[in-house]
Design an enzyme around this catalytic site. Structure first.
Site, PDB file in Angstrom:
ATOM      1  N   SER B 346       0.889  -1.302   0.079  1.00  0.00           N
ATOM      2  CA  SER B 346      -0.230   0.057   0.136  1.00  0.00           C
ATOM      3  C   SER B 346       1.101   1.231  -0.091  1.00  0.00           C
ATOM      4  O   SER B 346       1.434   1.517   1.155  1.00  0.00           O
ATOM      5  CB  SER B 346      -1.081   0.151   1.202  1.00  0.00           C
ATOM      6  OG  SER B 346      -0.305  -0.734   2.316  1.00  0.00           O
ATOM      7  N   SER B 347       1.149   1.656  -1.060  1.00  0.00           N
ATOM      8  CA  SER B 347       2.182   2.618  -1.343  1.00  0.00           C
ATOM      9  C   SER B 347       1.820   4.018  -1.461  1.00  0.00           C
ATOM     10  O   SER B 347       2.913   4.985  -1.113  1.00  0.00           O
ATOM     11  CB  SER B 347       2.861   2.400  -2.638  1.00  0.00           C
ATOM     12  OG  SER B 347       2.022   2.435  -3.888  1.00  0.00           O
ATOM     13  N   ALA B 348       0.827   4.484  -1.480  1.00  0.00           N
ATOM     14  CA  ALA B 348       0.487   6.013  -1.561  1.00  0.00           C
ATOM     15  C   ALA B 348       0.816   6.496  -0.197  1.00  0.00           C
ATOM     16  O   ALA B 348       0.616   5.836   0.967  1.00  0.00           O
ATOM     17  CB  ALA B 348      -0.918   6.147  -1.902  1.00  0.00           C
ATOM     18  N   GLY B 351       6.172   7.837  -0.457  1.00  0.00           N
ATOM     19  CA  GLY B 351       7.272   8.050   0.293  1.00  0.00           C
ATOM     20  C   GLY B 351       8.371   6.827   0.578  1.00  0.00           C
ATOM     21  O   GLY B 351       9.429   6.890   0.530  1.00  0.00           O
ATOM     22  N   LYS B 352       7.740   5.890   1.229  1.00  0.00           N
ATOM     23  CA  LYS B 352       8.176   4.724   1.322  1.00  0.00           C
ATOM     24  C   LYS B 352       8.701   3.985   0.186  1.00  0.00           C
ATOM     25  O   LYS B 352       9.870   3.586   0.188  1.00  0.00           O
ATOM     26  CB  LYS B 352       7.173   3.837   2.109  1.00  0.00           C
ATOM     27  CG  LYS B 352       7.070   4.238   3.606  1.00  0.00           C
ATOM     28  CD  LYS B 352       6.384   3.238   4.397  1.00  0.00           C
ATOM     29  CE  LYS B 352       5.745   3.839   5.633  1.00  0.00           C
ATOM     30  NZ  LYS B 352       4.452   4.558   5.515  1.00  0.00           N
ATOM     31  N   ASP B 397      -6.286  -4.410  -5.146  1.00  0.00           N
ATOM     32  CA  ASP B 397      -6.481  -5.033  -3.884  1.00  0.00           C
ATOM     33  C   ASP B 397      -5.694  -5.833  -3.429  1.00  0.00           C
ATOM     34  O   ASP B 397      -5.090  -6.666  -3.930  1.00  0.00           O
ATOM     35  CB  ASP B 397      -8.125  -5.635  -3.766  1.00  0.00           C
ATOM     36  CG  ASP B 397      -8.492  -5.571  -2.122  1.00  0.00           C
ATOM     37  OD1 ASP B 397      -7.456  -5.646  -1.548  1.00  0.00           O
ATOM     38  OD2 ASP B 397      -9.542  -5.550  -2.039  1.00  0.00           O
ATOM     39  N   ASP B 414       2.215  -1.589   4.624  1.00  0.00           N
ATOM     40  CA  ASP B 414       1.894  -0.559   5.553  1.00  0.00           C
ATOM     41  C   ASP B 414       0.531  -0.531   5.475  1.00  0.00           C
ATOM     42  O   ASP B 414      -0.139   0.187   4.679  1.00  0.00           O
ATOM     43  CB  ASP B 414       2.470   0.713   5.052  1.00  0.00           C
ATOM     44  CG  ASP B 414       2.098   1.997   5.799  1.00  0.00           C
ATOM     45  OD1 ASP B 414       1.693   1.566   6.855  1.00  0.00           O
ATOM     46  OD2 ASP B 414       2.452   3.252   5.515  1.00  0.00           O
ATOM     47  N   CYS B 471       0.201   2.904  11.413  1.00  0.00           N
ATOM     48  CA  CYS B 471       0.153   3.988  12.265  1.00  0.00           C
ATOM     49  C   CYS B 471      -0.644   3.931  13.213  1.00  0.00           C
ATOM     50  O   CYS B 471      -1.380   5.130  13.710  1.00  0.00           O
ATOM     51  CB  CYS B 471       0.170   5.101  11.526  1.00  0.00           C
ATOM     52  SG  CYS B 471      -1.250   5.190  10.545  1.00  0.00           S
TER      53      CYS B 471
END
Lengths: 180, 681
Positions: B346-348, B351-352, B397, B414, B471
């Site tokens: 889940s990249s959006a 940053g990572k 997904d 993430d 998070c």
């Protein structure tokens, strides 16, 4: 995703050669592997063969972007370079323009470069030659077309345009939605 | 831009936003209150004789007024009435409950008890010192002092006040039922609430010595919970969760830290610039910055800036990325190597992903996935801006993943979460979350982590790692999910390689987790000055998915367990889900434990390490015990509920992705080579 047709390749390379001339060769024949151009949803992507193979795993509608996007074909089959191609234009650029720190911001907001903001310019730049625009610290900021030749630039008044704006890195923020 | 939280050097603050917030609300309220209710506002009438017991007759009506006014000097006048009221109540209580300092000699008592003429500030300081020793915490201290100071300044104006205030401070007592009832009608002054929180925590920390006779800890906790909700405007559920999570001494620190923004941090893009050059360039633009910390070589923290930090030419040229300090951690834990195949599930907003790319120096391939197509635009933008060329961006997904593509050397997950670690960024979390949300995201996370694990290639010569991070700071979304993954797949936890952060929980309330959960890391806003974060690193040691049939059964029971917990908390939606799950497992409720054990044993055979076996066995036994106690009665109730109900509910709930996934997963392994061949053609 498919390879470009003859026609498309010709159109695109013509465009590229305006900025980097015969250095296009260096883009295609790279020492670190085979690189190629692919068309995906009207956009041209530049990628290594390795990534290309992996990208075949994804279905067309789910694939958003592969490698680097160079630009897109318009509906009238013209090719439009995107600012995302800057990373590959800048190192090979034949003609360059440097803008003064004061004019940097203006250019990054999409304005043309005026004579007053012109820091340096490559000798022998012809009129309507594609140029890459740098800041005085040699950071590539975008690209455009020379409105005047180097000779003319010396004479014109400070408020006249010397480089027509085509793309600048400010578009990463302004046009984030249309980059792909 | 954000302020740097430096616990040693706290900025002086006034009553703050909070105090202003309720400005005038009381007056408004008073207008609406009809005569019947308004007797609380009328201070002295015979009507309140019910709860206001007569004193020995010493006290005169106007007496407390002098005190209140002075305290109110720097407050808004609007609050006055309420404030007075409050003050009065306290006094009243004194009469009723207080066992020392009779009313008449209030003044003397105040002075006597503290010996020499100490100003309240001094007394407060004394008390604070005590508190500090006992709690061993240091933040918030100065802030209190400031507040106290202000108070004392106000107090100095009139002499009478000092004593009344001092009395209040000396001993903390629980308000009576009537008072709390009254608070429902009239909102309290926030400063009073804050003081009460402080005192309450003080009592709770030294409960045996400071408690009031005959009062339970539960009562104190209930009051504290209510006050925290009022003061920090959380909902009860979240405060309760946080109270379970933190020792009381830390709790207020945490809540305070959530009121302050984390410092703005940026990450140097080493593909295009060096940190020193970047720092120099930014300083020239009038940015005040510093290296982020010893633990990173690419981070810079921005204190203040005369230009927008997200629009400098350096930013546009891709020399740095705006990124929270906590987002560095999972990538550092992942430590991708050059030439690897990495999945960012889940990249959006990228940053990572770009950090991974820069650690890999643009070699290998990164697959950046996100379920949200809109958010992928920022990923694409950032990738191009930072000059990352080795990325494929796709929009699946995450749960479909091993089907789409597997065999990754490393996977970063993430996971989407409730966001309880980033309340400073998004205060909506304070009130918008409840039990169901947490359970729901935990459920999604469990599905995601399994598909992430299945996407990893254990046989990879360099990798075979998965990093799971959220998070959120709730145990349900972190340790529980990790523990679940440990049970379901052939993975083990390995050290994250981060040398700070707190260890994950191995036991929490009713949960008992695998001891290796100590290797996971938790990060908190108040102790690390970054967003609340959780990082766990797995190593996959076998590609075999533990015994398909048994494994399946397990999964269901576990999910059922998950939803059961939600059940008990009034969740109708999840109830349906849960009962559905139960119904499936109901077929053989007695077999469940047996099933489980056999599954685990098969696990063990597959697993290479004998040392682990011993530990695992202990765990399995524990696990089954817990499970038994959990599912025993619930299963029967589900049975009673009858199949009609279940069917109905079953229709309502959407066909779960998970089921599709599960059946597919086993098939998938067999089918994969075929597909790949097809693809190549």
């Amino acid at each position: 995703m498919r390879p470009l047709t003859e026609e498309e390749t010709k159109v695109m390379f013509e465009k590229l050669s305006k900025y980097i001339g015969e250095n296009i060769k260096l883009l295609v024949d790279r020492p670190d592997g085979t690189y190629c151009f692919r068309l995906h949803q009207d956009r041209v992507y530049y990628m290594s063969e390795k990534i290309l193979k992996l990208a075949t795993n994804f279905s067309r509608d789910k694939l958003i972007s592969v490698g680097t996007c160079f630009g897109k074909f318009t509906k009238t089959t013209k090719f439009r370079l995107h600012v995302t191609a800057l990373d590959f234009l800048a190192p090979y650029a034949k003609f360059k323009v440097w803008v003064k720190p004061g004019a940097e911001q203006s250019f990054l907001y999409g304005n043309h470069v005026l004579k007053s903001g012109l820091g340096r310019i490559t000798e022998n730049t012809m009129q309507y030659q594609g140029v890459v625009v740098y800041s005085m610290a040699d950071v590539p900021l975008g690209f455009g077309v020379a409105a005047k030749s180097t000779q003319e630039c010396r004479r014109v008044d400070p408020m006249s345009i010397v480089v027509f704006h085509q793309a600048d890195v400010g578009e990463f923020i302004r046009n984030e939605d249309t980059l792909t | 831009m954000g302020r740097k939280l430096d616990p040693t050097n706290k900025v002086k603050r006034g009553p703050g936003k909070k105090a202003k917030k309720q400005h005038g609300a009381e007056v408004e309220l008073a207008k609406f209150i009809t005569d019947g209710e308004a007797f609380y506002l009328v201070r002295f009438s015979d009507e309140n004789s019910k709860w206001l017991k007569p004193t020995k007759g010493k006290r005169k009506l106007p007496e407390p007024e002098s005190g209140d006014e002075s305290e109110e000097l720097w407050e808004d006048e609007d609050d006055e009435e309420v404030e007075e009221e409050q003050q009065l109540d306290d006094d009243d209580d004194d009469e009723m409950v207080d066992d020392y300092g009779t009313l008449g000699s209030e003044d003397e008592a105040g002075e006597d008890s503290d010996g020499d003429d100490l100003l309240p500030i001094e007394k407060a300081a004394k008390k604070e010192k005590k508190l500090k020793d006992s709690m061993d915490l240091e933040s918030d201290e100065e802030e209190d002092d400031d507040e106290e100071e202000q108070k004392s300044n106000a107090d100095v104006d009139e002499d009478g006040t000092i004593q009344t205030n001092a009395e209040d401070m000396d001993k903390f007592r629980l308000p009576t039922a009537e008072e709390s009832e009254k608070e429902g009608v009239l909102s309290l002054d926030l400063k009073t609430v804050y003081q009460r929180i402080k005192d309450n925590i003080d009592v709770l920390c030294n409960f045996s010595s400071k408690r009031e006779e005959g009062k339970d800890r539960v009562e104190y906790l209930a009051l504290l919970r209510k006050d925290l909700c009022t003061y920090y405007s959380y909902n009860e559920f979240l405060v309760e969760k946080l109270m379970d999570l933190f020792p009381l001494s830390e709790l207020v620190d945490f809540l305070e830290a959530n009121e302050i923004h984390r410092p703005v941090t940026i990450r140097t893009n080493t593909l295009k610039a060096r940190r020193r050059d970047l720092a120099q360039a930014l300083i020239n633009r009038g940015v005040n910055l510093d290296p982020l910390g010893k633990w990173t070589k690419v981070g810079l923290v921005i204190f203040d800036s005369s230009v927008p930090i997200g629009a400098t030419p350096e930013y546009l040229a891709g020399h740095y990325m705006l990124q929270g300090a906590s987002s560095f951690l999972p990538v550092m834990a992942l430590s991708p190597q050059e030439g690897e195949l990495v999945l960012d599930m889940s990249s959006a907003p990228g940053g990572k992903t770009t950090y991974i790319a820069q650690l890999m120096r643009n070699t290998g391939v990164i697959v950046a996935n996100d379920a949200n197509k809109e958010r992928l635009k920022s990923v694409v933008g950032n990738i191009h801006r930072l000059g990352v060329t080795n990325t494929v961006v796709c929009n699946y997904d995450g749960r479909q993943f091993p089907k789409v593509m597997g065999g990754f050397d490393r996977v970063l997950l993430d996971a989407p979460c409730s966001g309880t670690g980033v309340i400073a960024k998004d205060p909506a979390v304070k009130t918008s979350k409840d039990e169901v949300d947490i359970q729901r995201s935990a459920h999604l996370q469990k599905e995601l982590i399994l598909s992430a694990i299945d996407s990893v290639n254990a046989a990879s010569p360099t990798g075979g790692y998965l990093v799971y991070c959220t998070c959120s700071i709730t145990v349900e979304e972190n340790e529980w999910v990790v523990d679940y993954a440990l049970k379901k797949r052939n993975v083990k936890l390995v050290p994250t390689g981060l040398d700070f952060g707190k260890e994950g929980f191995t036991s929490f309330k009713q949960f008992r987790f695998h001891p290796s959960l100590r290797l996971t890391r938790r990060f908190y806003p108040h102790s690390h000055n970054m967003d609340g974060f959780f990082v766990a690193k797995f190593k996959k040691f076998s590609n075999v998915i533990p015994s398909a049939a048994a494994g399946k059964g397990d999964e269901k029971t576990d999910v059922a367990e998950a939803t059961e917990a939600a059940d008990s908390d009034k969740a109708s939606q999840t109830k349906a889900d849960g009962s559905k799950q139960n119904a499936k497992t109901n077929g053989a409720p007695a077999k469940k434990s047996g099933n489980l054990k056999s599954a685990e044993k098969k696990d063990l055979k597959a697993g290479p390490k004998k040392a682990k076996i011993a530990r695992m066995e202990v765990k399995t036994e524990k696990g089954t015990e817990v499970k038994k106690s959990f599912s025993g009665p619930k299963v029967s109730t589900a049975n009673k509920g009858g199949s009609k109900f279940e069917k109905k509910q079953g229709k309502k709930t959407k066909p779960s992705m998970k089921n599709k996934n599960r059946t597919g997963k086993n098939k998938f392994k067999k089918m994969k080579p075929k597909w790949q061949k097809q693809n190549k053609k």
